[in-house]
Design an enzyme around this catalytic site. Structure first.
Site, PDB file in Angstrom:
ATOM      1  CE  LYS A  94      35.754 -19.858  -8.960  1.00  0.00           C
ATOM      2  NZ  LYS A  94      36.298 -18.588  -8.406  1.00  0.00           N
TER       3      LYS A  94
ATOM      4  CB  SER B  37      34.581 -16.308 -10.747  1.00  0.00           C
ATOM      5  OG  SER B  37      35.657 -16.603  -9.874  1.00  0.00           O
TER       6      SER B  37
ATOM      7  CB  SER C 107      36.163 -14.710  -7.226  1.00  0.00           C
ATOM      8  OG  SER C 107      36.314 -13.951  -8.392  1.00  0.00           O
TER       9      SER C 107
END
Length: 564
Positions: free
Chosen positions: A110, A185, A209
């Site tokens: 990420k 996310s 997320s």
């Protein structure tokens, strides 16, 4: 103001050009079609790849080429990549530890995960061109384990949304259906995993997320409890925010790979890399024997009822468990809505100031967070009047109760919220207690909690304008700091999962979310379930997921398995 806007536009243009040039400048082999050898490498489990590298039947460089080719294809389809580190990864692959527990395996990260010399802009134009000074604790461990970081992936600016969109990198598409969110996310991670362009990825979770993206895109993840997985050294959109613990957590394409990843990380003793990680080795746990395993089902959080597709996936699992001798009960627990009230106030107790401090003038924000930050900037009496309107005119106490607390908190108010959180956690603690003793009384005590990851499958782009208010099924377990996993079960069926004509929304949040639900348009999107254990019981949750996977495979009950 004008200079801020021009700086923002320039940073976005430069970053997009840099990404395009990094892709275009790669050797031609990365732009060629997948060979039969590449496809064979991509089909192997992580444990098989590691064994092949350790016995010298495969080289880390060969594996890197296969996964990089596939990653570029996935990016062309979904716009999932931020930092394309493939050129540097070629050298990292050559020097990789070939005897480590992740020998030669490419790992996607990420965008916030710190890699020395590479940006962690998180979609903020103000952070473009500011490379990290050092590898974070996680990257140092991965390198020592033999893994090869090769790409970083897209996120929403603020990282407080279930959809990734920002001016720097653009929007990430759902890997199954264009026009829909991949989740957030950790959006870029699931796009890569679902398309087979990665087997191991790392995301973060503060309100769902890693779990919402796993649900939206059909992959696997277990959200770690605080202090179980490494996080030190990573960037953050909200540094210092500890009211709701945000945790780094593994994400994988298969359940087998998820177990391999967890075990490999703990084989490396992560507490030697990150001072915050508890010295708890990975434990070989067994599910209870001599009595039925008890599954407490959270059918409805009282805010947004599960859609027909999500309810069907949950019912598929509970029915199968009961057929195989397990005990399935409706969960008796403190109000999930109360948890959403506490969690939403804690997460944005600063009025959103920390998450928006790097925000340039006229820089776009996620639709949901743009709406949220506008509300937080309103005068206190306006929000109180708005809450009064919903409570007494619209007769909507659910939405009014959330609006009521939506303002920047003073320090004493923040302390009071922490006290409420701890009291709420202590009441939830009793849900588990009786499961530990034989001859438990009444309906108390469960071994696992089972629920949906979200009320809806993946929503259309822009859906977070309303969808951010409906994350209670995941947000609850961040507040409680429980270990929680998500796994794919089925797909939306355009006919079977149609919304009954008799459906009537109970509140404004449910009404706004169900405007996005269209089973025919969503046909084929993945649908998952969420398996929850107690705090710091990631091993236990994994065993519960393995049990469900085994029963689904044996039953042949329309099990999703690999995503695409």
């Amino acid at each position: 103001m004008v200079f801020s806007y021009l700086s923002h536009r320039r940073a976005c243009r430069d970053k997009q050009q840099e990404r395009a040039e990094r892709i275009a400048s790669l050797p031609s082999i990365y732009h060629e079609s997948l060979t039969s050898r590449d496809k064979e490498i991509l089909s192997q489990s992580v444990s098989s790849l590691v064994a092949a590298v350790q016995t010298s039947s495969l080289s880390p460089s060969d594996i890197l080429v296969a996964y990089s080719k596939k990653a570029l294809q996935a990016h062309a389809q979904t716009n999932c990549l931020t930092e394309v580190m493939i050129a540097s990864a070629e050298n990292w692959a050559i020097t990789a530890n070939r005897s480590g527990p992740l020998a030669g395996v490419p790992v996607s990260l990420k965008d916030l995960v710190s890699v020395k010399g590479w940006d962690s802009s998180m979609g903020y134009s103000a952070l473009v061109g500011k490379p990290m000074a050092a590898d974070g604790a996680l990257v140092r461990l991965l390198r020592d384990a033999g893994a090869v970081p090769y790409v970083k992936t897209n996120v929403p600016m603020t990282m407080l949304s279930l959809e990734s969109t920002n001016d720097v990198f653009g929007s990430t598409e759902n890997p199954h259906k264009k026009g829909y969110s991949a989740g957030g996310s950790s959006s870029g991670e699931v796009a890569l995993l679902a398309l087979g362009a990665a087997r191991l990825g790392v995301g973060t979770d503060v309100a769902g997320s890693v779990r919402a993206p796993a649900h939206y895109s059909g992959v696997y993840s277990i959200k770690a409890s605080m202090y179980r997985f490494l996080k030190q050294g990573s960037a953050s959109s909200m540094p210092g925010q500890e009211g709701i613990p945000a945790t780094h957590s593994p994400m994988t394409r298969t359940l087998e790979d998820l177990e391999t990843f967890w075990r490999a990380v703990f084989q490396m003793k992560p507490w030697n890399y990150d001072y915050s990680v508890l010295r708890i080795p990975w434990r070989d746990v067994k599910l209870p024997e001599g009595r039925p395993i008890r599954w407490g089902v959270l059918w409805d959080d009282g805010v947004v009822a599960p859609s027909p597709a999500c309810a069907r996936a949950l019912k598929m699992v509970t029915t199968l468990l009961e057929k195989n001798g397990h005990e399935v009960v409706s969960l008796k627990c403190p109000s999930p809505y109360e948890g959403l009230q506490i969690a939403s106030q804690l997460l944005l107790a600063d009025g959103g100031k920390t998450a928006s401090k790097n925000h340039h003038t006229f820089e776009s924000n996620d639709a949901g967070m743009a709406s949220a930050f506008r509300g937080l900037r309103l005068p206190y009496f306006v929000m109180k009047l708005y809450a009064w309107y919903y409570r007494y005119i619209r007769r909507d106490c659910i939405y009014a109760g959330l609006i009521d607390g939506f303002y920047e908190k003073t320090v004493p108010e923040f302390y009071a919220l922490i006290a409420r959180r701890e009291d709420y956690r202590s009441r939830w603690f009793k849900v588990w207690r009786e499961a530990e003793v034989e001859g438990r009384q009444g309906d108390q005590g469960v071994d696992f909690i089972l629920t949906v990851p979200n009320g809806l499958p993946a929503v259309p782009h822009g859906g977070m304008r309303h969808g951010w208010k409906a994350c209670g099924y995941t947000f609850l377990f961040n507040l409680l700091d429980y270990s929680a996993g998500v796994m794919p079960i089925t797909h939306v069926d355009g006919t079977t999962d149609a919304l009954p004509h008799t459906f009537r929304p109970r509140n404004a949040i449910e009404r706004a979310n169900y405007r996005m639900y269209d089973a025919k348009a969503m046909d084929g999107l993945p649908v998952g379930v969420q398996i929850v254990g107690r705090r710091l019981e990631e091993e236990h949750v994994l065993e519960g997921m393995k049990l469900i996977e085994r029963l689904m495979r044996e039953a042949g009950a329309g099990y999703v398995g690999l995503s695409l």
